[in-house]
Design an enzyme around this catalytic site. Structure first.
Site, PDB file in Angstrom:
ATOM      1  CG  ASN A  12      -1.672   1.211   1.479  1.00  0.00           C
ATOM      2  OD1 ASN A  12      -1.604   1.978   0.636  1.00  0.00           O
ATOM      3  ND2 ASN A  12      -2.442   1.348   2.600  1.00  0.00           N
ATOM      4  CD1 TRP A  13       3.672   1.297  -2.958  1.00  0.00           C
ATOM      5  CD2 TRP A  13       3.451   2.302  -4.746  1.00  0.00           C
ATOM      6  NE1 TRP A  13       4.388   0.380  -3.658  1.00  0.00           N
ATOM      7  CE2 TRP A  13       4.472   1.069  -4.838  1.00  0.00           C
ATOM      8  CE3 TRP A  13       3.306   2.983  -5.974  1.00  0.00           C
ATOM      9  CZ2 TRP A  13       5.030   0.770  -6.255  1.00  0.00           C
ATOM     10  CZ3 TRP A  13       4.154   2.899  -6.968  1.00  0.00           C
ATOM     11  CH2 TRP A  13       4.943   1.734  -7.176  1.00  0.00           C
ATOM     12  CE  LYS A  14      -0.272   3.382   4.876  1.00  0.00           C
ATOM     13  NZ  LYS A  14       0.032   3.347   6.292  1.00  0.00           N
ATOM     14  CG  HIS A 100      -5.793   1.810   5.140  1.00  0.00           C
ATOM     15  ND1 HIS A 100      -5.223   2.701   6.159  1.00  0.00           N
ATOM     16  CD2 HIS A 100      -4.860   1.218   5.229  1.00  0.00           C
ATOM     17  CE1 HIS A 100      -4.174   2.463   6.572  1.00  0.00           C
ATOM     18  NE2 HIS A 100      -3.999   1.573   5.847  1.00  0.00           N
ATOM     19  CD  GLU A 102      -2.896   5.543   6.901  1.00  0.00           C
ATOM     20  OE1 GLU A 102      -2.784   5.567   5.800  1.00  0.00           O
ATOM     21  OE2 GLU A 102      -1.925   5.349   7.619  1.00  0.00           O
ATOM     22  CD  GLU A 170      -3.271  -2.274   7.584  1.00  0.00           C
ATOM     23  OE1 GLU A 170      -2.300  -2.688   7.181  1.00  0.00           O
ATOM     24  OE2 GLU A 170      -3.845  -1.378   7.388  1.00  0.00           O
ATOM     25  N   GLY A 176       2.700   2.115  11.043  1.00  0.00           N
ATOM     26  CA  GLY A 176       3.554   3.415  10.794  1.00  0.00           C
ATOM     27  C   GLY A 176       4.488   3.648  12.382  1.00  0.00           C
ATOM     28  CB  SER A 216       5.352  -1.594  12.234  1.00  0.00           C
ATOM     29  OG  SER A 216       4.872  -0.418  12.514  1.00  0.00           O
ATOM     30  N   GLY A 237       2.800  -1.142   4.379  1.00  0.00           N
ATOM     31  CA  GLY A 237       2.807   0.146   4.051  1.00  0.00           C
ATOM     32  C   GLY A 237       4.333   0.751   3.662  1.00  0.00           C
ATOM     33  N   GLY A 238       4.946   1.421   4.800  1.00  0.00           N
ATOM     34  CA  GLY A 238       6.126   2.077   4.404  1.00  0.00           C
ATOM     35  C   GLY A 238       7.246   1.273   3.672  1.00  0.00           C
TER      36      GLY A 238
HETATM   37  P1  PGA Z   1       2.941   0.429   7.611  1.00  0.00           P
HETATM   38  O1  PGA Z   1       1.460   0.590   7.102  1.00  0.00           O
HETATM   39  O2  PGA Z   1       3.367  -0.917   7.166  1.00  0.00           O
HETATM   40  O3  PGA Z   1       3.608   1.733   7.072  1.00  0.00           O
HETATM   41  O4  PGA Z   1       2.907   0.467   9.122  1.00  0.00           O
HETATM   42  C1  PGA Z   1       0.582  -0.335   6.882  1.00  0.00           C
HETATM   43  C2  PGA Z   1      -0.795   0.062   6.213  1.00  0.00           C
HETATM   44  O5  PGA Z   1      -1.320   1.154   6.732  1.00  0.00           O
HETATM   45  O6  PGA Z   1      -1.411  -0.610   5.708  1.00  0.00           O
END
Ligand code: PGA
Length: 256
Positions: A12-14, A100, A102, A170, A176, A216, A237-238
């Site tokens: 997930n590149w956000k 998600h 976010e 999640e 993050g 994470s 994510g990251g």
């Molecule tokens: P993260 O994000 O790996 O940066 O913690 C995961 C996500 O929000 O899908």
């Protein structure tokens, strides 16, 4: 749940990277590192704007699939700022992340998420439904929250569609944050979600749903979280923005 023969890793590149050139470069780098054949399924979900360019890179010589980070449940219409699942499909998108935390924070309600899940499945996409608690309490209240999120999002989903459903657990406190639950806690949550799905659909159908963990995940903790948690893969994510980290995670889940 299905045996762990086909792990699924979703990147997930956000709202990254900063321009199309960078998105194309990152896609090419991941493609090169993974080579033509890799075990299991790999998906990258860039921002909408980069979908077409990334899709072109993925058109040949790779099994990497294209995902989206959300979508509108309707097909066309007066929905300023929205992109429909149908449009995404036209650009080669086969996976969509829904619910998600976010997006929930940006105002996507349980009702919206329910509609997105139904629409994505209706279109034949694989829907990655995210659930997760803000924080944990000692009375297990967070478990009721997870069950409520599941029941609400799956209200309109029939048994027949479950093969295209993926649940990503999640916990918001881990996203993050550089912190994760232990693999034993992930395993417990897997069993809890499995039980909730079994109550809703019966055991045979519940087993069709794959379960991911997200929050994470790095190439360092991937092996332990995957094998210890006995899950089907990760929503990353990251670490999905760094080709070597992302491919490192993929390699870890494919190592017995
Ligand atoms: P993260 O994000 O790996 O940066 O913690 C995961 C996500 O929000 O899908």
């Amino acid at each position: 749940m299905k045996p762990h023969t086909t792990p699924l890793i979703v990147g997930n590149w956000k709202m990254n990277p900063k321009n199309t050139e960078e998105a194309v470069r990152l896609t090419k780098e991941i493609k090169k590192r993974l080579g033509k054949v890799h075990e299991g399924a790999v998906v990258i979900a860039p921002p909408f704007l980069y979908t077409n360019e990334v899709s072109l890179v993925l058109q040949s010589g790779t099994k990497i699939q294209l995902g989206a980070q959300t979508m509108h449940h309707e097909v066309l219409g007066a929905k300023t700022g929205s992109v429909s699942g149908k449009m995404l499909q036209g650009s080669g998108v086969t996976y969509v992340i829904v619910g998600h935390s976010e997006r929930r924070k940006e105002g996507e309600s349980d009702e919206t998420i329910e509609k997105q899940v139904a629409a994505g499945l209706r279109l034949g996409m694989t829907v990655v439904l995210c659930v997760g608690e803000q924080s944990r309490d000692t009375h297990g209240q967070y478990l009721s929250l997870i069950e409520r999120q599941l029941r609400s999002a799956l209200r309109g989903v029939s048994k027949a569609k479950l093969g295209n459903l993926v649940i990503a657990y999640e916990p918001i406190w881990a996203i993050g944050a550089g912190a994760t639950p232990t693999s034993a806690e992930i395993h417990e949550m897997k069993l809890f979600i499995e039980k909730a799905l079994t109550d809703m659909y019966g055991r045979n159908y519940a087993q069709k749903v794959s379960l991911l963990y997200g929050g994470s995940v790095t190439s360092k903790n991937a092996y332990e979280l995957y094998h210890g948690g006995t899950i089907h893969g990760f929503l990353v994510g990251g670490a999905s923005l760094d080709a070597s980290e992302f491919c490192g995670i993929i390699q870890k889940v494919n190592t017995p």
